[in-house]
Scaffold this motif. Structure first.
Motif, mmCIF file in Angstrom:
data_model
loop_
_atom_site.group_PDB
_atom_site.id
_atom_site.type_symbol
_atom_site.label_atom_id
_atom_site.label_comp_id
_atom_site.label_asym_id
_atom_site.label_seq_id
_atom_site.Cartn_x
_atom_site.Cartn_y
_atom_site.Cartn_z
ATOM 1 N N GLU A 205 3.008 2.989 -0.704
ATOM 2 C CA GLU A 205 2.744 1.630 -1.170
ATOM 3 C C GLU A 205 1.312 1.225 -0.869
ATOM 4 O OE1 GLU A 205 4.400 -2.960 -0.596
ATOM 5 O OE2 GLU A 205 5.244 -1.319 0.563
ATOM 6 N N LEU A 206 0.678 0.603 -1.861
ATOM 7 C CA LEU A 206 -0.621 -0.029 -1.636
ATOM 8 C C LEU A 206 -0.364 -1.359 -0.957
ATOM 9 C CD1 LEU A 206 -3.659 -0.172 -1.915
ATOM 10 C CD2 LEU A 206 -3.363 -1.012 -4.249
ATOM 11 N N LEU A 207 -0.627 -1.397 0.336
ATOM 12 C CA LEU A 207 -0.200 -2.524 1.161
ATOM 13 C C LEU A 207 -1.227 -3.642 1.196
ATOM 14 C CD1 LEU A 207 2.372 -2.939 2.893
ATOM 15 C CD2 LEU A 207 1.025 -2.267 4.870
ATOM 16 N N ALA A 208 -2.511 -3.294 1.280
ATOM 17 C CA ALA A 208 -3.542 -4.322 1.447
ATOM 18 C C ALA A 208 -4.902 -3.718 1.153
ATOM 19 C CB ALA A 208 -3.514 -4.903 2.866
ATOM 20 N N LYS B 268 -17.421 0.256 -3.240
ATOM 21 C CA LYS B 268 -16.630 -0.918 -3.605
ATOM 22 C C LYS B 268 -16.500 -1.925 -2.464
ATOM 23 C CE LYS B 268 -13.812 1.107 -7.277
ATOM 24 N NZ LYS B 268 -12.435 1.328 -7.768
ATOM 25 N N ASP B 269 -17.056 -1.609 -1.295
ATOM 26 C CA ASP B 269 -17.030 -2.528 -0.153
ATOM 27 C C ASP B 269 -15.609 -2.921 0.247
ATOM 28 O OD1 ASP B 269 -19.799 -2.482 -0.175
ATOM 29 O OD2 ASP B 269 -19.961 -4.268 -1.430
ATOM 30 N N LYS B 270 -14.730 -1.952 0.292
ATOM 31 C CA LYS B 270 -13.355 -2.270 0.696
ATOM 32 C C LYS B 270 -12.693 -1.044 1.302
ATOM 33 C CE LYS B 270 -11.892 -3.411 -3.424
ATOM 34 N NZ LYS B 270 -11.010 -3.795 -4.542
ATOM 35 N N ILE B 271 -11.618 -1.294 2.047
ATOM 36 C CA ILE B 271 -10.780 -0.244 2.615
ATOM 37 C C ILE B 271 -9.367 -0.464 2.090
ATOM 38 C CG2 ILE B 271 -9.834 0.754 4.723
ATOM 39 C CD1 ILE B 271 -12.324 -0.216 6.176
ATOM 40 N N LEU B 272 -8.802 0.552 1.458
ATOM 41 C CA LEU B 272 -7.449 0.468 0.938
ATOM 42 C C LEU B 272 -6.465 0.856 2.036
ATOM 43 C CD1 LEU B 272 -8.002 2.198 -2.519
ATOM 44 C CD2 LEU B 272 -8.030 -0.251 -2.022
ATOM 45 N N VAL B 273 -5.388 0.108 2.151
ATOM 46 C CA VAL B 273 -4.363 0.372 3.157
ATOM 47 C C VAL B 273 -3.088 0.795 2.444
ATOM 48 C CG1 VAL B 273 -3.082 -0.518 5.133
ATOM 49 C CG2 VAL B 273 -5.376 -1.391 4.645
ATOM 50 N N PHE B 274 -2.683 2.043 2.654
ATOM 51 C CA PHE B 274 -1.444 2.560 2.098
ATOM 52 C C PHE B 274 -0.429 2.733 3.212
ATOM 53 C CE2 PHE B 274 -4.333 3.657 -1.289
ATOM 54 C CZ PHE B 274 -3.547 3.591 -2.445
ATOM 55 N N ALA B 275 0.846 2.561 2.866
ATOM 56 C CA ALA B 275 1.928 2.711 3.835
ATOM 57 C C ALA B 275 2.915 3.748 3.336
ATOM 58 C CB ALA B 275 2.636 1.381 4.069
ATOM 59 N N LEU B 276 3.250 4.703 4.205
ATOM 60 C CA LEU B 276 4.298 5.665 3.895
ATOM 61 C C LEU B 276 5.651 5.091 4.282
ATOM 62 C CD1 LEU B 276 2.994 9.214 4.966
ATOM 63 C CD2 LEU B 276 3.399 8.371 2.654
ATOM 64 N N GLY B 277 6.689 5.600 3.662
ATOM 65 C CA GLY B 277 8.055 5.236 3.986
ATOM 66 C C GLY B 277 8.980 6.354 3.579
ATOM 67 N N ASN B 278 10.268 6.200 3.881
ATOM 68 C CA ASN B 278 11.225 7.249 3.520
ATOM 69 C C ASN B 278 11.885 7.008 2.174
ATOM 70 O OD1 ASN B 278 12.955 5.158 4.068
ATOM 71 N ND2 ASN B 278 14.054 6.192 5.712
#
Length: 800
Positions: free
Chosen positions: A195-198, A780-790
């Protein structure tokens, strides 16, 4: 006309996830998650007064989200209808008039269209690789362009070229299956949710590193909380005043309470971010509190001398004499950072090593230069070098070096934590191209001597110790501080020539007095091993070239790809990675090395490698390789672009000294995407990392993973890659190096590094203790935060 425009805007915005934001100067964090679930959690944050503007504390999050997006829509609409903005000099009145004129005649239902949606951007991935593309949503970018004080998340995730909702890998489609059908998919295809979280907005993010919140930055957090208490001391309840003192200003400063508070922070995380630019005279070092989303930065005065900050690391607490370390205090480290500085770009090539004490603290932050540096720091380094130049083991040239990485290690055998680092000098422009491409260049060639060195910085010793307490003392009787101006810079001693950028350290034989350094030599294009004997005068007693056909090697880390823990004579000292999957004392089976878009000499006798069938037709340009023969050579026709290699440690005592190291091609075909912003020394890939999908139990799902996942920062390939272990039989001799592509995350910007943590990110809805992947997008001056899950919602955060 008004209703028609509103409907069009609603239909466009509804297709993407919502956003909310924390504001801190020009940096902020934007989230995409469920608004109704966040509101209760957000109210808790309001009560804690963590990084929230006072004027917004009285509102619930749902109201804030509605206000933010509504004002953006109304402002744009008012400009189209009336040719003027809805917020001007008299902001409140103009907003009220704009709201009345733009929504005049609309029903409550149509007005509710202006609120946010609750759609999340997530998919499932596993055996069949996905190509995830993250790009700016034009609609959200348009909405946020005229209202910079209330930013809107602009990132949109596409899966295999289509929107998440329409993709066959959509998480929502997966949830429509019956439980037994999903169980079959989990067992056969090792499914995970992604998931693209933030997104975190930071200027020019380069290196990211997740460190424990109990160490570097802890004092800054305490200062920030005390500042909030001062501002709100009259609003505290009676029981809160008792906790913080009668006036809300007092804190318990006893040693035990302070230690307890820091221990509670040990399981929490803080994301450190370094930034650099050719247009600025100094770099930047920022941080994000993972739990709250609060952003902070080092003081400008501190970073003024740090022009190109690279990797940051923690600083261990030094124990002197007979001081013992109990289990509690062994967890804690100094509230300080070790920063490596410099790059091969002219004007940034005069780097240094810095220790920053109490980073982020407004008043107590302090910088110490251990080696090199600019301005006064550089002058002091040169004076110290000249003063100690009579010693033949010490370098007489401490100017013009740049540093990418430095670690703490005891090389003297007396417990002193000194610094081990590799450094390089910028080679002359247009240096003989044929010489640079030669695969037979020796590390001791005269053209390479003094261009790259493995050095150690000796930690100063105390003058004496207090007879009662054992406290180390200086000559003047004060407490000894090795980072004080009277003891810096430290003495720099050369161990060997050749290592220039990244390295890792292991103890290949725990029964002797040596440690071994694996150095990926970028400029001399080889992988080497250097054995250092510990003692009062550490020295290299054995060296070996493990591979001289790997190309411009960049990252080198230790990894346990076997998933076993039965090798007792070979231990990790420093894995070489900022993701601490392997800690000091752990076993390892392989050395992983990335090659920066390398080229190879032809070898007619080599046998061609084959690709596995499940990777032949994938969309990504990344190719999955297989193991080589023992000669460690591959025809150049089978290697295309940058690559990830693995080297298996030979079995048998002392076999690592004489036997060949089997090299395997885990991945290749990583190519540079030429852009205006990455014209300086372009290369791909960058760093590699190993990690597990979940912190508590690496074997998730049960029975599937005993070997770690591998993440690769594509650097100028503008992508991040996640590889999964596969049990399918490959064609090579090393079956542990069989990996398959799980997903490629295409960011459209330089991905210089990757950060991986396990603490739940802020208040966004997510599964507990699963890996959070932080991907910096430099241009792009940003950091993408992805989250893993089951792939299931059984353990989602639900303490709202």
């Amino acid at each position: 006309m008004t209703r028609f425009l509103l409907f069009l805007m609603w239909a466009t915005v509804d297709a993407f996830s919502p956003s909310c934001s924390f504001l801190y100067a020009s940096n902020y964090v934007s989230f995409g998650t469920t608004a109704s679930r966040i509101s209760r959690r957000r109210n808790k944050l309001f009560k804690l007064n963590v990084g929230v503007p006072p004027e917004r504390e009285s509102k619930g999050l749902l109201q804030i989200l509605n206000d933010d997006v509504s004002e953006l829509l109304l402002d744009r609409l008012n400009q189209k209808l009336y040719g003027k903005s809805s917020h001007g000099v008299d902001d409140n009145k103009s907003k009220r008039r704009a709201s009345q004129s733009a929504t005049d005649g609309l029903s409550k239902f149509h007005r509710s269209i202006l609120s946010t949606t609750s759609r999340r951007q997530r998919c499932v991935t596993g055996r069949y690789p996905l190509k995830i593309t993250v790009e700016d949503n034009p609609t959200r970018k348009w909405l946020s362009s005229g209202y910079s004080s209330k930013p809107v998340a602009t990132s949109q995730m596409l899966v295999n070229g289509t929107s998440v909702g329409k993709s066959l890998a959509s998480y929502d489609r997966f949830q429509w299956l019956e439980n037994d059908e999903r169980d079959v998919l989990h067992e056969d295809h090792s499914l995970f949710s992604l998931e693209l979280l933030a997104e975190i907005h930071i200027k020019k993010p380069g290196y990211v590193n997740v460190l424990p919140a109990s160490n570097a930055g802890y004092s800054a957090k305490v200062e920030r909380e005390e500042s909030i208490l001062r501002k709100n001391r009259y609003e505290l309840k009676y029981d809160q005043k008792l906790d913080h003192g009668d006036n809300g200003l007092q804190r318990s400063n006893t040693f035990d309470n302070d230690t307890l508070e820091r221990l509670l922070e040990a399981e929490k995380e803080r994301l450190w971010i370094t930034g650099f630019s050719l247009t600025k005279t100094s770099g930047e070092v920022n941080f994000v509190e993972i739990e709250s989303g609060t952003l902070g930065a080092m003081n400008k005065q501190t970073v003024s001398a740090i022009r190109w900050p690279n990797e940051v690391n923690s600083v261990p607490i030094q124990r002197y004499g007979n001081t013992t370390i109990d289990g509690v205090h062994s967890i804690l480290e100094e509230d300080a950072l070790l920063i490596s500085d410099g790059f091969l770009v002219p004007g940034r090539d005069n780097g240094g090593l810095y220790v920053v004490s109490k980073p982020g603290h407004e008043r107590n932050e302090w910088r110490s230069c251990l080696a090199g540096g600019n301005g006064v720091d550089g002058l002091l380094s040169r004076l110290e070098t000249k003063k100690n130049g009579q010693d033949g083991t010490m370098t007489t040239d401490d100017d013009g070096w740049f540093y990418h990485r430095a670690i703490w290690i005891d090389l003297t055998g007396d417990g002193r934590q000194s610094v081990l680092t590799a450094r390089a000098k910028r080679p002359p422009l247009l240096k003989k191209a044929e010489k640079a491409k030669s695969v037979k260049t020796s590390a001791l060639d005269e053209d390479n001597v003094s261009k790259a060195q493995l050095v150690w910085l000796e930690r100063p010793q105390p003058y004496s110790y207090d007879e009662t307490t054992g406290t180390p003392l200086d000559k003047d009787g004060l407490v000894f501080d090795p980072f004080s101006p009277k003891h810096t810079p430290w003495k720099v001693r050369v161990l060997d020539d050749g290592p220039d950028v990244m390295f890792s350290v292991a103890d290949m034989d725990t029964t002797d007095d040596t440690v071994e350094v694996f150095a990926s030599q970028f400029f001399s294009r080889k992988l080497t091993l250097h054995s250092i004997r510990r003692g009062s005068k550490p020295e290299v007693v054995f060296r070996r070239v493990l591979d001289d056909r790997c190309g411009a090697s960049f990252s080198s880390i230790l990894a346990n790809l076997d998933g076993t823990n039965n090798i007792m004579t070979r231990k990790v000292v420093d894995s070489g990675s900022t993701v601490p999957t392997l800690k000091s004392g752990d076993n390892f089976s392989h050395v992983l090395v990335t090659s920066h878009e390398c080229t190879f000499a032809e070898d007619k006798d080599s046998q061609p490698t084959k690709r596995r069938k499940d990777n032949e037709d994938k969309e990504s340009s990344l190719n999955i390789g297989s193991a080589d023969d023992e000669s460690s050579s591959i025809p150049s026709s089978l290697i295309d672009g940058g690559s990830l290699f693995s080297y298996r440690v030979p079995s048998g005592k002392d076999a690592w000294r004489t036997e060949p190291w089997i090299r395997s091609v885990i991945a290749t075909g990583i190519r540079v995407k030429g852009q205006l912003g990455n014209m300086i020394n372009p290369g791909a890939p960058g760093f590699c990392y190993t990690f597990y999908p979940k912190r508590e139990n690496p074997n998730v799902p049960a029975g599937v993973f005993t070997r770690p996942l591998i993440a690769i920062a594509g650097d100028c390939a503008e992508s991040a890659y996640i590889l999964r272990p596969t049990e399918e039989q490959g064609t090579g001799a090393d079956q542990s190096s069989n990996y398959a592509l799980m997903c490629e995350i295409e960011c459209g910007a330089t991905v210089g590094s990757i950060g991986i943590g396990y603490e739940d990110f802020c208040y966004a809805q997510q599964q507990r203790s699963y890996a959070k992947i932080y991907i910096p997008c430099y241009e792009k001056d940003k950091i993408l935060v992805f989250a893993l899950g089951n792939g299931e919602d059984d353990d989602m955060i639900d303490d709202w």
